[in-house]
Design an enzyme around this catalytic site. Structure first.
Site, PDB file in Angstrom:
ATOM      1  N   ASP A 203       0.723  -1.097  -0.067  1.00 41.67           N
ATOM      2  CA  ASP A 203       0.422   0.154   0.347  1.00 41.67           C
ATOM      3  C   ASP A 203       1.157   1.548   0.011  1.00 41.67           C
ATOM      4  O   ASP A 203       1.722   1.321  -0.382  1.00 41.67           O
ATOM      5  CB  ASP A 203      -0.970  -0.145   1.293  1.00 41.67           C
ATOM      6  N   HIS A 264      -2.530   3.238  -4.411  1.00 42.08           N
ATOM      7  CA  HIS A 264      -2.356   2.466  -3.312  1.00 42.08           C
ATOM      8  C   HIS A 264      -0.690   1.820  -3.297  1.00 42.08           C
ATOM      9  O   HIS A 264      -0.650   0.488  -3.068  1.00 42.08           O
ATOM     10  CB  HIS A 264      -2.813   1.688  -3.007  1.00 42.08           C
ATOM     11  N   ASP A 327      -8.678  -0.520  -6.489  1.00 40.73           N
ATOM     12  CA  ASP A 327      -9.661   0.869  -5.372  1.00 40.73           C
ATOM     13  C   ASP A 327      -8.728   1.868  -5.433  1.00 40.73           C
ATOM     14  O   ASP A 327      -7.612   2.375  -5.907  1.00 40.73           O
ATOM     15  CB  ASP A 327      -9.768   0.488  -4.034  1.00 40.73           C
ATOM     16  N   GLU A 328      -9.782   2.923  -5.272  1.00 44.52           N
ATOM     17  CA  GLU A 328      -9.083   4.210  -5.654  1.00 44.52           C
ATOM     18  C   GLU A 328      -8.076   4.587  -5.899  1.00 44.52           C
ATOM     19  O   GLU A 328      -7.075   4.855  -5.188  1.00 44.52           O
ATOM     20  CB  GLU A 328      -9.180   4.318  -3.608  1.00 44.52           C
ATOM     21  N   TRP A 469      -8.568  -3.232   7.951  1.00 44.25           N
ATOM     22  CA  TRP A 469      -7.682  -2.339   7.577  1.00 44.25           C
ATOM     23  C   TRP A 469      -7.483  -1.644   8.778  1.00 44.25           C
ATOM     24  O   TRP A 469      -8.039  -1.403   9.597  1.00 44.25           O
ATOM     25  CB  TRP A 469      -8.877  -1.237   6.942  1.00 44.25           C
TER      26      TRP A 469
HETATM   27  C1  ACM Z   1     -11.026  -0.481   0.440  1.00 48.22           C
HETATM   28  O1  ACM Z   1     -11.627  -0.020   0.813  1.00 48.22           O
HETATM   29  N1  ACM Z   1     -10.455   0.737  -0.438  1.00 48.22           N
HETATM   30  C2  ACM Z   1     -11.129  -1.863  -0.503  1.00 48.22           C
END
Ligand code: ACM
Ligand code: ZN
Length: 762
Positions: A203, A264, A327-328, A469
């Site tokens: 990340d 990320h 993602d993101e 997370w």
């Molecule tokens: C995420 O929670 N960004 C996959």
């Protein structure tokens, strides 16, 4: 002599024969999690004892060994490994067993036999897990428990999962947890028939897997220097990865690595900035959130780098999947990057979303060439889905619905139900979390199959996953507090047929499962006594405090400063105080274990007198620049001359503001409308009222969500305040990501007043 011989049996009786076994109410009834598809309880029970035999095909030896070792630890019995007609546990595989999944099994317990038949070895393993859960919870003890009868109720079970994929993700990049911690979780997940471990390895904040071709991913990527000078680091060697995969496979848990791209990626780019759009240089992101610098989609060398990484990663894992993130990924850099723009023109890509899709599909082809397929977060649907991708739907159900309708497999992992980093009680009494509120009941209520899908589309929902997370899980081991017991709900969503699910019964079974966790020294969440949301409760005449907790468990308390335990006074009704007291209160589990203790100082105070003199609008502000890690260090600061200002500094103008630290101190008078006890709170550094430190967040990590509340008795009128705003990063959540102000609530208000919306004078 005679007297003595007579005395021996008496002593024996006193110490052994009459020893009363403790009450263990949590062992009553059937306590299996996840609840089996079909279970019938019959008359009688099987007595596990020192002569019980266990008989299994040699192919099942690893499973037999695994459970015999566990049983020996808690019972002291070394089960004889041989066939027998009675007092025996038999394990076997029947590939033709009439259950709709290879993970299925049947289990029959009678007074003289236990018979487990699995459709596969995995089915046998799960049959044994069920058997363990039919035994008293102490079967999970690491030491011999000798004051218990190891009885297994007679049952007939036919069991199989609702979904093949039942997973948990752990993020080891925001906060690292080592291999032993993960192995422990694998053992625990397997107890509850969870069969996938998704390992979030890379990340913005850390890269945590050794790649031999790119050693700087380890030497640079896996070492994060925090703003306060501390170092956070961790990296799994390839040997460790293989060790974990083998360990998990023995417990029928498949390990799925996640190598995040195209976003990320800052930890990798800190080591290899040439694979970004700008060329860097970069250092790890030391705050949470989403990073704008990502892999360059226009540079072929970036793909070569990622493909080489994936080529090394793939053979370390036995899973058919590699999770590629997706993602993101902000598109800002791509829009400005000549290489990315050239790529879009060359490939005829109209939007940056199509560029993301190009990126993912190019990687997908490589992963396919390695004999695996990709999983991606639901953003990979944007700009066109990769042909063989499985979608992990996290932003809600929509991504999963779209993907299933397009014929793609889907793993449901929506944040509202399955992100176990949220609060599980009142924020004021819990450790800081990312936000939100998620009880086991809410998690349990999730049905992975949306009503919108027809039968054919619904077949693409292959399962569910809970995500851990770790931004706010600062200490090694801290994730356990967030995982358990909510992961039990995930286990039951993933396994148990809808028609069998029953929340009330599930909640009852949690009590038993927690005792099993005690056998493994798990730091699980226990609901805290709630009610008063401050640990300093001021009163002027007398005070009445009422408590409750999210599970309606009993609570115990003391008033003499001692630590409450199961023998302490039971809380039955509101407590009344008319003198200074230290109240210590905890929630009590059926096992006798208590929650963390809440210590509440109850203090009689007279009203702080209001300032009667004239004052003029505005407040005084003095400031300094530089990094101040605590208020002690600020004492030596060189301050500017105070100036009159009318508002507090606007915070979060830039999310990187913390990189140029400063401190501002505001001083003035705020005016309160009535006399009485006020509740006060701020996420800023320190707040003084009338010269007394009221809120001191100095030294804490990540102050947010207005967790720190205090009470103070104020006469109506003007009171002096000093608010210190310290622009620095603490625990990934800089102080200036919270609004610079403080809040107060009068005795008659239900909502807080933001002092910045009131008239301030000096
Ligand atoms: C995420 O929670 N960004 C996959
Ligand atoms: Zn670029």
């Amino acid at each position: 002599m005679k007297k003595l011989t007579a005395a021996i049996p008496l002593a024996f009786l006193l110490f052994f024969g009459c020893k009363e076994a403790p009450e263990r109410p949590y062992n009553n009834g059937i306590n299996i999690i996840p609840a089996p598809a079909e279970l019938v309880q019959n008359e009688g029970s099987f007595n596990l004892n020192s002569s019980t035999r266990i008989s299994a095909d040699s192919i099942l030896n690893p499973i037999t060994d695994y459970f015999c070792a566990k049983i020996q630890k808690s019972t002291g019995y070394s089960l004889d490994r041989k066939e027998a007609a009675s007092d025996v546990i038999t394990l076997s595989i029947d590939t033709a067993l009439n259950v709709p999944s290879k993970e299925g099994y049947t289990l029959k317990v009678t007074s003289d036999k236990v018979d487990i038949v699995g459709k596969s070895a995995q089915g046998v393993f799960y049959g044994m897990q069920t058997l363990m859960q039919l035994l008293p919870a102490e079967i999970e003890s690491q030491t011999v428990v000798d004051d218990i009868a190891w009885k297994i109720p007679a049952v007939t079970v036919r069991d199989y999962p609702r979904f093949p994929y039942r997973g948990m993700m752990l993020d080891v990049t925001r906060h690292y947890n080592d291999l032993d911690f993960i192995k422990k979780q694998i053992d625990l997940l397997a107890m509850f028939k969870i069969n996938r471990f998704h390992w979030h390895l890379t990340d913005d904040q850390l890269w945590t897997i050794e790649i031999k071709r790119y050693p700087e991913l380890t030497t640079i990527g896996s070492v994060r220097n925090e703003q306060d000078g501390t170092v956070h680091k961790g990296c799994f060697t390839q040997e460790q990865v293989k060790e974990l995969v083998a360990y998990a496979n023995e417990r029928f848990v498949e390990v799925i690595p996640e190598i995040e791209l195209p976003g990320h990626a800052l930890a990798a780019l800190s080591a290899y900035p040439q694979y970004s759009c700008t060329g860097g240089p970069f250092t790890h992101r030391v705050v949470w959130g989403v990073e704008p610098d990502v892999y360059c989609a226009g540079n072929d060398a970036t793909f070569e780098f990622l493909q080489n990484v994936l080529t090394e990663v793939a053979p370390l894992f036995t899973s058919p999947y590699i999770h590629i993130g997706g993602d993101e990924c902000p598109k800002d850099r791509w829009i400005e990057c000549p290489k990315c723009q050239a790529r879009m023109r060359a490939e005829g890509l109209k939007t940056p979303f199509e560029l993301q899709s190009y990126f993912v599909q190019r990687i997908e082809k490589h992963v396919n060439s390695l004999g695996k397929s990709i999983i991606g977060w639901d953003e990979i649907l944007e700009g066109g889905i990769a042909p063989s991708a499985t979608i992990m739907s996290w932003r809600g159900l929509e991504g999963g619905i779209t993907a299933a309708r397009a014929g793609h497999d889907v793993i449901m992992s929506p944040g509202d139900w399955l992100y176990l980093d949220k609060y599980q009680g009142a924020a004021e009494v819990e450790p800081v979390a990312i936000g939100g509120y998620l009880t086991p009941e809410k998690t349990y209520s999730f049905d992975p199959v949306p009503a919108e899908l027809n039968e054919q589309e619904a077949k693409h929902i292959i399962g569910v996953q809970a995500n851990i997370w770790t931004e706010y899980m600062y200490e090694p081991g801290a994730p356990e507090y967030f995982i358990y017991p909510r992961i039990f709900a995930l286990a039951e969503i993933g396994w148990t047929p809808l028609a069998v699910k029953d929340y009330d019964d599930f909640e009852r079974r949690i009590d038993n499962a927690l005792v099993r966790l005690d056998g493994h020294d798990v730091n699980y969440h226990i609901p805290m006594p709630e009610g008063p949301l401050s640990d300093r409760m001021v009163f002027t005449d007398s005070l009445r405090l009422g408590f409750g907790n999210t599970r309606d468990y009993p609570m115990v308390y003391t008033l003499d400063g001692t630590t409450p335990d199961k023998t302490s006074s039971r809380y039955t009704d509101t407590l009344c105080f008319d003198a200074d007291t230290t109240l210590k209160i905890a929630t009590l589990l059926p096992s006798g274990k208590t929650s963390r203790i809440r210590t509440i100082e109850i203090v009689k105070e007279s009203l702080m007198p209001a300032m009667k003199a004239e004052s003029t609008p505005g407040m005084l502000m003095k400031e300094t620049t530089g990094l101040y890690l605590d208020t002690t260090a600020m004492k030596d600061a060189k301050w500017s001359d105070p100036v009159v200002v009318n508002e507090f500094v606007k915070t979060r103008v830039e999310s990187t503001d913390y990189k140029t630290p400063w401190v501002k101190v505001y001083e003035g008078y705020f005016e309160v409308p009535e006399s009485g006890v006020y509740t006060v709170t701020t996420d800023q550094y320190v707040l003084y009222i009338d010269g007394r430190p009221v809120i001191v967040n100095d030294g804490k990590v990540a102050t947010r969500h207005l967790l720190n509340k205090k009470t103070i008795a104020l006469e109506s009128g003007k009171h002096r305040f000093t608010l210190i705003v310290n622009n620095r990063n603490a625990g990934g959540w800089p102080y200036t990501w919270s609004k610079a102000t403080f809040f107060y609530k009068s005795p008659s208000q239900t909502e807080f007043t933001d002092v910045s919306n009131t008239t301030i004078t000096h």
